[in-house]
Design a protein around this motif. Structure first.
Motif, PDB file in Angstrom:
ATOM      1  N   TRP A   1       0.831  -1.297   0.083  1.00  0.00           N
ATOM      2  CA  TRP A   1      -0.202   0.179   0.011  1.00  0.00           C
ATOM      3  C   TRP A   1       0.858   1.272  -0.038  1.00  0.00           C
ATOM      4  CZ3 TRP A   1      -4.470   0.349  -1.872  1.00  0.00           C
ATOM      5  CH2 TRP A   1      -5.385  -0.716  -1.983  1.00  0.00           C
ATOM      6  N   ALA A   2       1.776   1.310   0.737  1.00  0.00           N
ATOM      7  CA  ALA A   2       3.116   2.610   0.702  1.00  0.00           C
ATOM      8  C   ALA A   2       3.404   2.575  -0.762  1.00  0.00           C
ATOM      9  CB  ALA A   2       4.014   1.993   1.529  1.00  0.00           C
ATOM     10  N   ARG A   3       3.433   1.515  -1.592  1.00  0.00           N
ATOM     11  CA  ARG A   3       4.378   1.593  -2.921  1.00  0.00           C
ATOM     12  C   ARG A   3       3.281   2.375  -3.697  1.00  0.00           C
ATOM     13  NH1 ARG A   3       7.295  -3.757  -2.361  1.00  0.00           N
ATOM     14  NH2 ARG A   3       9.444  -2.759  -2.144  1.00  0.00           N
ATOM     15  N   ARG A   4       1.735   1.698  -3.429  1.00  0.00           N
ATOM     16  CA  ARG A   4       0.667   2.366  -4.269  1.00  0.00           C
ATOM     17  C   ARG A   4       0.453   3.630  -4.018  1.00  0.00           C
ATOM     18  NH1 ARG A   4      -1.782  -2.677  -2.417  1.00  0.00           N
ATOM     19  NH2 ARG A   4      -1.732  -4.296  -3.974  1.00  0.00           N
ATOM     20  N   LEU A   5       0.648   4.151  -2.852  1.00  0.00           N
ATOM     21  CA  LEU A   5       0.445   5.481  -2.608  1.00  0.00           C
ATOM     22  C   LEU A   5       1.402   6.481  -2.869  1.00  0.00           C
ATOM     23  CD1 LEU A   5      -1.085   5.197   0.810  1.00  0.00           C
ATOM     24  CD2 LEU A   5      -2.256   5.963  -1.020  1.00  0.00           C
ATOM     25  N   ALA A   6       2.614   6.014  -2.942  1.00  0.00           N
ATOM     26  CA  ALA A   6       3.823   6.665  -3.409  1.00  0.00           C
ATOM     27  C   ALA A   6       3.882   6.930  -4.820  1.00  0.00           C
ATOM     28  CB  ALA A   6       4.933   6.011  -2.947  1.00  0.00           C
TER      29      ALA A   6
END
Length: 162
Positions: free
Chosen positions: A75-80
């Motif tokens: 999810w951090a990758r998607r948001l970034a």
């Protein structure tokens, strides 16, 4: 991951995943899907489906915290990636994080620790903020009778009796 957008993405991911399987989930889910609408309706729908699947994983697993931990990085990758493509979403993600975090249930921390020393050993244990160390040493009847209550001569390193 020290640039502000990456930090925000990680904070957002942690908050979103923490909301899964809580009373805050439906609101959080809708807000996150709305963020991804910037990429189009199909992307928002796909994100909503992914969120639902991940929330079911959290709810259905015995190791809820382990599952949550595993879900944070994707999810951090998607948001970034979203923030890189749409930097104008930064403030909205901040608001989502604040609102979702405010609605999360407060958890109490219960700490249990058992520390045991055997055969004249010494054990130390502390946990959490504001912890202190209490030293308990078993004195054998022989030590009590001889006045030898500390290893090596009956005093601690500063000369006081132990």
């Amino acid at each position: 991951m020290t640039d502000p957008m990456s930090v925000l993405a990680m904070t957002g991911a942690t908050t979103i995943v923490a909301a899964m399987a809580t009373s805050t989930w439906e609101s959080a889910r809708g807000r996150v899907a709305e963020l991804f609408r910037r990429r189009g309706e199909d992307e928002a729908t796909a994100i909503a489906v992914q969120l639902d699947g991940d929330a079911h994983l959290v709810a259905d697993e015995d190791d809820t915290e382990g599952v949550r931990e595993e879900l944070i990085r994707p999810w951090a990758r998607r948001l970034a990636a979203l923030l890189r493509e749409h930097p104008e979403a930064t403030e909205e993600l901040r608001r989502v994080v604040e609102e979702v975090a405010a609605g999360l249930p407060r958890t109490e921390q219960h700490w249990t620790q058992n520390v045991t020393a055997h055969s004249g050993g010494t054990a130390f244990g502390t946990q959490g903020p504001g912890s202190s160390v209490h030293i308990h040493r078993h004195i054998t009847p022989e030590e009590a009778a001889s006045g030898d209550s500390a290893p090596g001569g009956g005093t601690s390193g500063d000369g006081s009796s132990v």
